[in-house]
Design an enzyme around this catalytic site. Structure first.
Site, PDB file in Angstrom:
ATOM      1  N   ARG A 127       1.046  -0.930  -0.023  1.00  0.00           N
ATOM      2  CA  ARG A 127      -0.083  -0.034   0.007  1.00  0.00           C
ATOM      3  C   ARG A 127       0.891   1.256  -0.118  1.00  0.00           C
ATOM      4  O   ARG A 127       1.962   1.319   0.627  1.00  0.00           O
ATOM      5  CB  ARG A 127      -0.876  -0.130   1.215  1.00  0.00           C
ATOM      6  CG  ARG A 127      -2.054   1.135   0.993  1.00  0.00           C
ATOM      7  CD  ARG A 127      -2.825   1.352   2.338  1.00  0.00           C
ATOM      8  NE  ARG A 127      -3.365   0.159   2.843  1.00  0.00           N
ATOM      9  CZ  ARG A 127      -3.250  -0.448   3.824  1.00  0.00           C
ATOM     10  NH1 ARG A 127      -2.757   0.542   5.092  1.00  0.00           N
ATOM     11  NH2 ARG A 127      -3.762  -1.168   4.375  1.00  0.00           N
ATOM     12  N   HIS A 128       0.433   2.271  -0.810  1.00  0.00           N
ATOM     13  CA  HIS A 128       1.163   3.503  -0.780  1.00  0.00           C
ATOM     14  C   HIS A 128       0.755   4.192   0.489  1.00  0.00           C
ATOM     15  O   HIS A 128      -0.257   4.283   1.185  1.00  0.00           O
ATOM     16  CB  HIS A 128       0.528   4.414  -1.887  1.00  0.00           C
ATOM     17  CG  HIS A 128       1.249   5.543  -2.260  1.00  0.00           C
ATOM     18  ND1 HIS A 128       1.223   6.868  -1.419  1.00  0.00           N
ATOM     19  CD2 HIS A 128       2.363   5.917  -3.132  1.00  0.00           C
ATOM     20  CE1 HIS A 128       2.163   7.745  -1.709  1.00  0.00           C
ATOM     21  NE2 HIS A 128       2.729   7.203  -2.792  1.00  0.00           N
ATOM     22  N   PRO A 129       1.817   4.790   1.266  1.00  0.00           N
ATOM     23  CA  PRO A 129       1.809   5.474   2.465  1.00  0.00           C
ATOM     24  C   PRO A 129       0.897   6.469   2.424  1.00  0.00           C
ATOM     25  O   PRO A 129       0.451   6.896   3.742  1.00  0.00           O
ATOM     26  CB  PRO A 129       3.157   5.548   2.913  1.00  0.00           C
ATOM     27  CG  PRO A 129       3.900   5.865   1.604  1.00  0.00           C
ATOM     28  CD  PRO A 129       3.338   4.802   0.927  1.00  0.00           C
ATOM     29  N   ALA A 130       0.556   7.040   1.411  1.00  0.00           N
ATOM     30  CA  ALA A 130      -0.527   8.460   1.373  1.00  0.00           C
ATOM     31  C   ALA A 130      -1.754   8.244   0.961  1.00  0.00           C
ATOM     32  O   ALA A 130      -2.295   9.270   0.773  1.00  0.00           O
ATOM     33  CB  ALA A 130       0.473   9.647   1.045  1.00  0.00           C
TER      34      ALA A 130
END
Lengths: 380, 380
Positions: free
Chosen positions: A225-228
């Site tokens: 997952r992308h952190p943002a």
């Protein structure tokens, strides 16, 4: 129209990957790269796998279109030849450890005094300064020390990102520094010294991890997952995973439509911040639907709806990817007889007036261009 | 000495990461970057985490030192202002999907006819051409499709490399293309169109995976081992993992000495090719020794012996790394009042005559530089 770097001559002392990758980029843009190699064995990458008929595909990919001259700095006639090449070159590139070039009387100070217009560029593991300047580095060292491995794997099973970003990042920033120095020199007539560290370069690509760490807000690494942004990750279908990313409200609404997810108006998913906070729940709701069908069911439907998505391609699929094919991104590297020999990634910098040939000239045989280079020097 | 790109003006329509990262690199090198934003909300990255006092550290890091002007292309006076800026700019950069700029009468053909000296650069998910040109992409889409996720994780647990290389790679090659076009323009007076695709850029960093795949020789991904060098991977000590890399015979011999490994002369480890073929056994022999002591036992000993090694640092350790500190690689980004606000990665391109300040100017407030920009236009 000529190539953007046509007429630029680079004398290249680099070996293995970080420096050679930088000069490959510059050669693809039209520079003439003269690779100075140790007599006998040459660049250590000449023996790195994958090998075919005793030739390295690794070396061929990264050194396509360069010229090679084998020189022994301790032999006077070789050294005199080298001095003549440096006098004619626009750029010198090297990736020895700090001090090595100085000991050979090829350091920046000396050469800058003699040739003020020469751009002098170095890429090393840790840079020309600092307590670790003289230490050797490899890709995995830089990936570990920069935080990239920690962000990629887990503390139990540390993982290297699946390509040599430690080397390649250093090479990319080196190429940028050389290009900026060449632009500057076109106005001032003066060359600069460019000093790039693989560790610095890798850190420069850690993106939001740096501001986050300073704020004490480093989230545990997530496999995909992308952190943002959420949802922006690998999702399970009935026959394996694919990725999807809905980074705008419109994309998220279209995703909900494709999946028939009745969560419009649900405050837990009302905007990206809310979706990030509820990312695990959101993933579970999505997979409750996607697990009912295969990837080949979902990918065309999401694509048609304008939801960014992709298969997680293995390299054999990548090689047949129609978009990469249409962009001429899988090229042949020729051998010395002009036959297609290895495949390599093409030049991702497409430019008007710049040819983008589907076959790239061969990497040089060790010392394979001595006669040409001598002739070029004679022409004065 | 002035900065290498001093005097270069860039009109920047890019949002989020790939384009803004390219113009950040150019701003760090001295270019003036005028960020054109949508009135009201501006660049979507302004709201991306990590947030502090309502400001985004993500946005601050990537947009440091740029100027902002909010313009609505549908309002005639705004459009007239934009046309005046473009007439004065050296470079135009955008990362809309193909066709968007054309529909706004801001496409390459039109602007090139009006301003033949303007460099026009685009970075998009898939490039200006090919069947998927109009599709949107995000980092994870590019990492999946390029093969990077497959090389980083496993088919069961696909993993994204722990930073947004999909975006950042596109930004890096875009910066290179712009710099090469500027150099070329300094000689010819003509601007070129630069077209970079995030997918192409990511593939260009897949390194030996491409020649290997073409040869049908793609090895299964390994969590941490380099595919062409052994030993070069994560190794267990009694209290966790660290990395080591012995890429030369001398380094391997020194490693054997430090570990007191009696394998000198053993044909299975006689050269890198043999060590690669026996990499699992070699790792087991190494760990049979390293598991007896902690990381803080082994790292100084290996360092002293000249064996490349490193801790697998978490981001809080990275922030205190003395080498990165000595290289000024963790910088402050100021706020509008000149106070240190966020931390970000510094500029990895060190260059003689180029200042490398430990504090970087603030990212702009939305429309925060309107008055300055108007004054600059008036000066003619």
């Amino acid at each position: 129209m000529s190539l953007p770097l046509s007429g630029v001559t680079i004398v290249d002392f680099t070996r293995i990957l970080s420096g050679p990758f930088a000069t490959m980029i510059l050669a693809d843009l039209g520079a003439t790269v003269i690779k100075i190699e140790r007599p006998g064995s040459g660049d250590g990458a000449r023996t790195l796998p994958p090998l075919k008929d005793g030739k390295s595909g690794y070396f061929a990919a990264v050194n396509r279109g360069k010229r090679s001259l084998a020189l022994d700095f301790d032999i006077d006639t070789d050294r005199a030849l080298l001095d003549r090449i440096i006098a004619r070159a626009d750029v010198l590139v090297e990736n020895f450890r700090p001090g090595v070039m100085d000991r050979r009387n090829l350091g920046w100070e000396l050469l800058h005094a003699r040739h003020p217009e020469l751009v002098y560029a170095s890429v090393t593991g840790f840079g020309q300064t600092g307590p670790d300047a003289k230490r050797a580095a490899y890709d995995v060292i830089v990936q570990a020390r920069s935080g990239l491995m920690d962000r990629t794997g887990t503390q139990e099973v540390p993982r290297r990102a699946g390509s040599s970003f430690g080397d390649l990042s250093g090479g990319m920033f080196l190429a940028q520094g050389i290009l900026a120095a060449l632009y500057d020199r076109a106005r001032t007539g003066l060359g600069r010294r460019v000093d790039v560290s693989m560790l610095d370069a890798q850190l420069a690509l850690m993106e939001q991890a740096v501001p986050r760490a300073a704020m004490g807000a480093t989230p545990p690494p997530h496999p995909s997952r992308h952190p943002a942004i959420a949802p922006c990750e690998a999702i399970q279908a009935s026959d394996g995973s694919f990725v999807l990313a809905a980074g705008t409200e419109a994309q998220f609404e279209r995703l909900c439509l494709v999946l028939d997810l009745p969560i419009a108006g649900d405050a837990r998913f009302a905007d990206n911040a809310a979706r990030l906070a509820n990312a695990r729940l959101l993933k579970r709701l999505i997979e409750a639907v996607t697990l009912d069908h295969t990837r080949s069911h979902w990918l065309p439907r999401m694509t048609a709806a304008g939801v960014p998505c992709a298969p997680i391609q293995a390299m054999d699929q990548v090689m047949k990817d129609p978009q990469l094919g249409a962009r001429n991104m899988i090229v042949d590297v020729l051998d010395r007889y002009g036959r297609a020999s290895f495949k390599a990634a093409g030049n991702p910098i497409k430019m008007s007036g710049m040819e983008d040939p589907p076959a790239r000239p061969a990497a040089p045989e060790l010392d394979g261009n001595r006669a040409d280079i001598l002739r070029w020097l004679e022409k004065g």
